[in-house]
Design a protein around this motif. Structure first.
Motif, PDB file in Angstrom:
ATOM      1  N   LEU A 108     -66.184 -88.189  23.321  1.00 10.09           N
ATOM      2  CA  LEU A 108     -65.120 -87.995  22.358  1.00 10.09           C
ATOM      3  C   LEU A 108     -63.849 -87.560  23.085  1.00 10.09           C
ATOM      4  O   LEU A 108     -63.628 -86.584  23.863  1.00 10.09           O
ATOM      5  CB  LEU A 108     -65.265 -86.858  21.471  1.00 10.09           C
ATOM      6  N   VAL A 131     -68.405 -83.283  14.244  1.00  8.40           N
ATOM      7  CA  VAL A 131     -69.078 -83.347  15.516  1.00  8.40           C
ATOM      8  C   VAL A 131     -70.397 -82.505  15.413  1.00  8.40           C
ATOM      9  O   VAL A 131     -71.459 -82.851  15.938  1.00  8.40           O
ATOM     10  CB  VAL A 131     -67.959 -82.417  16.694  1.00  8.40           C
ATOM     11  N   ILE A 143     -73.105 -84.880  23.361  1.00  4.42           N
ATOM     12  CA  ILE A 143     -71.614 -85.132  23.241  1.00  4.42           C
ATOM     13  C   ILE A 143     -70.895 -84.606  24.152  1.00  4.42           C
ATOM     14  O   ILE A 143     -71.143 -83.466  24.533  1.00  4.42           O
ATOM     15  CB  ILE A 143     -71.179 -84.618  21.926  1.00  4.42           C
ATOM     16  N   MET A 166     -66.911 -83.891  25.174  1.00  5.61           N
ATOM     17  CA  MET A 166     -65.775 -83.913  24.391  1.00  5.61           C
ATOM     18  C   MET A 166     -64.517 -83.392  25.377  1.00  5.61           C
ATOM     19  O   MET A 166     -64.459 -82.143  25.733  1.00  5.61           O
ATOM     20  CB  MET A 166     -65.923 -83.242  23.014  1.00  5.61           C
ATOM     21  N   GLU A 222     -60.693 -82.198  24.700  1.00  9.46           N
ATOM     22  CA  GLU A 222     -59.958 -81.567  23.489  1.00  9.46           C
ATOM     23  C   GLU A 222     -58.958 -80.382  24.148  1.00  9.46           C
ATOM     24  O   GLU A 222     -59.544 -79.916  24.791  1.00  9.46           O
ATOM     25  CB  GLU A 222     -61.115 -81.103  22.594  1.00  9.46           C
TER      26      GLU A 222
END
Length: 258
Positions: free
Chosen positions: A177, A196, A207, A209, A211
């Motif tokens: 992501l 999520v 996952i 990610m 961010e």
């Protein structure tokens, strides 16, 4: 830790001319975990993401998915190996419905076009199964009421959820992501935080990610890697990263110390 992590890279180097964007970067993403990748703008996060998903070549080091080296794989081959990804900027088909956008993510499951053409009943059954699966994903991500809506008419935060739903349609085992809550307001961020968690806990999907929203990262991640100037700076649990003096100095800011 498991012997073979779901995804890991070792000493990845990426050069753009004379600029070294990644300098011997390494990370491990354990199966079933939510792992964060954070750092200042220009730290090399997106470049590394692109390397892991094969959108960017690397000059040194290796990337492994489920123990299999993917250095020479094409981007379109990665979904067949169980990896899907989203992008920092929404990349949906704006003139198609939510349902059609989700179904596009399942293209690898549609079968051979020639076989479909000569086996129409089989193709129809396969399509019905994919639609049913798309509807189940939409329901899980609270998109059931938006299936017939043209994507361009959806609020930004819902479009972000559609993009994740499309990634799920390919039945991945790991999703990358890329800034899932970038540009979202507080309500949209809270909704995506729950998405999520749902994807990880209810579907069992690993996952990784990237961010910038630290409340998001600290609340959903099991483990975090920090990069700066294209190199590993620190890694650890959210509590360890939050308290790391080097991370505070380079990225989080002095107010995070409390």
């Amino acid at each position: 830790m498991s012997t073979v992590p779901h995804l890991h890279c070792e000493n990845v180097v990426v050069r753009f001319g004379g600029v070294v964007a990644c300098k011997n970067v390494s990370l491990r993403v354990e199966t079933g975990k939510v792992v964060g990748l954070i750092g200042p703008n220009g730290a090399g996060k997106t470049t590394l993401f692109n390397v892991l998903s094969r959108f960017q070549a690397h000059s040194e080091g290796h990337v492994y998915l489920n123990g299999q080296c993917t250095d020479r794989r094409r981007p379109d081959e990665m979904i067949g190996l169980g990896m899907a990804r989203t992008f920092q900027n929404i990349n949906l088909f704006q003139d198609l419905s939510t349902l059609d956008n989700i179904l596009i993510g399942a293209h690898r499951l549609t079968g051979d076009p020639v076989t479909n053409m000569y086996s129409l009943p089989v193709a129809r059954r396969r399509h019905r199964a994919l639609v049913k699966r798309a509807e189940e994903i939409a329901d899980l991500l609270r998109l059931a009421d938006e299936l017939d809506v043209t994507v361009r008419h959806l609020p930004y935060g819902i479009q972000k959820r559609v993009e994740i739903a499309r990634a799920l349609a390919g039945e991945p085992r790991i999703i990358l992501l890329d800034e899932p809550v970038a540009g979202c307001n507080d309500e949209e961020t809270a909704e995506l935080r729950e998405v999520v968690r749902t994807v990880n806990r209810e579907l069992g999907i690993t996952i990784l990610m990237v961010e910038h929203d630290m409340s998001m990262v600290m609340s959903v991640c099991d483990y975090i890697y920090v990069v700066n100037f294209g190199a590993n700076l620190a890694d650890g649990t959210p509590a360890q990263v939050r308290a790391n003096p080097e991370v505070i100095k380079a990225y989080l800011g002095e107010e995070t110390e409390a």
